[in-house]
Design an enzyme around this catalytic site. Structure first.
Site, PDB file in Angstrom:
ATOM      1  N   HIS A 158      82.589  -1.365  -5.161  1.00 39.03           N
ATOM      2  CA  HIS A 158      82.357   0.080  -5.258  1.00 39.03           C
ATOM      3  C   HIS A 158      83.069   0.671  -6.478  1.00 39.03           C
ATOM      4  O   HIS A 158      82.528   1.548  -7.160  1.00 39.03           O
ATOM      5  CB  HIS A 158      82.837   0.781  -3.984  1.00 39.03           C
ATOM      6  CG  HIS A 158      81.907   0.645  -2.827  1.00 39.03           C
ATOM      7  ND1 HIS A 158      81.536  -0.570  -2.314  1.00 39.03           N
ATOM      8  CD2 HIS A 158      81.273   1.579  -2.072  1.00 39.03           C
ATOM      9  CE1 HIS A 158      80.714  -0.385  -1.288  1.00 39.03           C
ATOM     10  NE2 HIS A 158      80.531   0.911  -1.126  1.00 39.03           N
TER      11      HIS A 158
ATOM     12  N   ASP B  76      92.918  -4.608  -4.400  1.00 38.52           N
ATOM     13  CA  ASP B  76      91.509  -4.673  -4.795  1.00 38.52           C
ATOM     14  C   ASP B  76      91.124  -3.494  -5.687  1.00 38.52           C
ATOM     15  O   ASP B  76      90.351  -3.637  -6.636  1.00 38.52           O
ATOM     16  CB  ASP B  76      90.608  -4.682  -3.559  1.00 38.52           C
ATOM     17  CG  ASP B  76      90.955  -5.802  -2.602  1.00 38.52           C
ATOM     18  OD1 ASP B  76      91.609  -6.759  -3.044  1.00 38.52           O
ATOM     19  OD2 ASP B  76      90.586  -5.712  -1.419  1.00 38.52           O
TER      20      ASP B  76
ATOM     21  N   HIS C 128      89.251  -2.007   1.734  1.00 34.78           N
ATOM     22  CA  HIS C 128      89.857  -2.920   0.764  1.00 34.78           C
ATOM     23  C   HIS C 128      91.363  -2.754   0.808  1.00 34.78           C
ATOM     24  O   HIS C 128      91.873  -1.697   1.201  1.00 34.78           O
ATOM     25  CB  HIS C 128      89.361  -2.637  -0.654  1.00 34.78           C
ATOM     26  CG  HIS C 128      88.023  -3.232  -0.964  1.00 34.78           C
ATOM     27  ND1 HIS C 128      87.850  -4.537  -1.361  1.00 34.78           N
ATOM     28  CD2 HIS C 128      86.783  -2.678  -0.946  1.00 34.78           C
ATOM     29  CE1 HIS C 128      86.557  -4.769  -1.582  1.00 34.78           C
ATOM     30  NE2 HIS C 128      85.895  -3.661  -1.320  1.00 34.78           N
TER      31      HIS C 128
END
Length: 326
Positions: A181, A226, A222
């Protein structure tokens, strides 16, 4: 009023048609790279599906972001997806605005060719990273006790190739470092920062990227690592890839318009060939103005310097024309 609306609609339609013809010409030339970038999106999804088979749930790792940000819970996990969808759709619509608005700084085909290059380079590094080490997923469906945390061995190859879209994408596990994302978000924001024209929207876009980062961590989709790795990796990838790609034509000046026919191309070539002659003429006019000489170019012969070969020839001419004995 109705006549005005009809006239403006006709102008808009002509503009859309003209822009479409130009973009289609570019698409026919660049479709190979565009297709490769789109195909790699499937390869990236296939890799994320494959690592899910290797995922093993376990205790959630200690995370500074989890300690600092309160957990939103499963019922509010949609917030991060809503922000991401808004960023994605806004960028998509903006990338096609040259079809409608007069302020055109880029060609849509060339812009997406550039964006896909950024995405492919970042996703390639992401695939290498999350296959190197599988971490226990912090998301709710990846924790111990969830049926989706571990996938049973595939019954056939087709089950893997179909990647169970979109459920397999939404409920994947194991593809952690680094956030997909954030790859899309940062690529879109950086691209608008370079080719967009509204300073306020640029600042708002970076603010949305920060909010997106915090929501991903608060939703426990996450780990903080990350998101952090995504921030510096994607920015470095975009910087180096963008530096090695040929720069797109800037359409704001009106000089970098794409020729849409063979006649336009030949006219442009003739213009380039005659450009040195035009430059020389401009220099001559400038030189005459500096010397105070404003005579017409047809009288240049009268003002030529009387030295060298030309002077000698003129002297002979005058002596021949004079009467004998004078």
């Amino acid at each position: 009023m109705a006549i005005y609306i009809a006239r403006e609609a006709t102008k808009l339609w002509r503009k859309v048609c003209a822009e479409t013809s130009v973009e289609l010409q570019l698409l026919f030339e660049k479709w190979h790279l565009l297709l490769a970038g789109i195909v790699f999106q499937y390869i990236h999804g296939l890799a994320a599906r494959g690592v899910h088979y290797l995922h093993r749930p376990g205790p959630i790792l200690q995370d500074m972001g989890f300690m600092a940000l309160p957990e939103l819970g499963q019922d509010k996990g949609y917030l991060s997806e809503t922000v991401f969808t808004s960023i994605f759709l806004s960028f998509l619509l903006w990338s096609f605005h040259p079809f409608v608005y007069h302020s055109k700084r880029f060609y849509t085909v060339l812009l997406w060719r550039r964006v896909l290059a950024f995405l492919v380079a970042s996703q390639f590094l992401r695939i290498i990273t999350f296959y190197s080490t599988q971490l226990p997923g912090p998301n709710y469906h990846c924790r111990e006790g969830s049926k989706l945390a571990t996938l049973p061995p595939p019954k056939n190859v087709l089950e893997v190739l179909l990647i169970n879209f979109p459920r397999g994408v939404l409920f994947g596990c194991g593809d952690l470092i680094f956030s997909s994302h954030m790859i899309f978000t940062l690529v879109f924001v950086r691209t608008y920062h370079k080719y967009g024209s509204k300073r306020l929207i640029k600042l708002f876009a970076w603010l949305m990227a920060i909010i997106q980062s915090l929501l991903i961590i608060a939703s426990r989709k996450h780990y903080t690592v990350d998101v952090v790795v995504a921030w510096y990796t994607v920015n470095l990838v975009v910087f180096f890839v963008d530096k090695n790609l040929p720069e797109m034509l800037d359409r704001t000046s009106g000089l970098a318009l794409l020729p849409v026919s063979a006649k336009d191309k030949s006219d442009r070539m003739k213009e380039e060939l005659h450009k040195p002659e035009k430059d020389n003429k401009i220099k001559d006019e400038h030189h005459k103005l500096l010397n105070g000489n404003t005579v017409d170019s047809t009288d240049r012969r009268q003002w030529m310097p009387m030295n060298g070969k030309h002077g000698e020839d003129m002297n002979h001419t005058l002596s021949d024309a004079a009467p004998n004995g004078t």
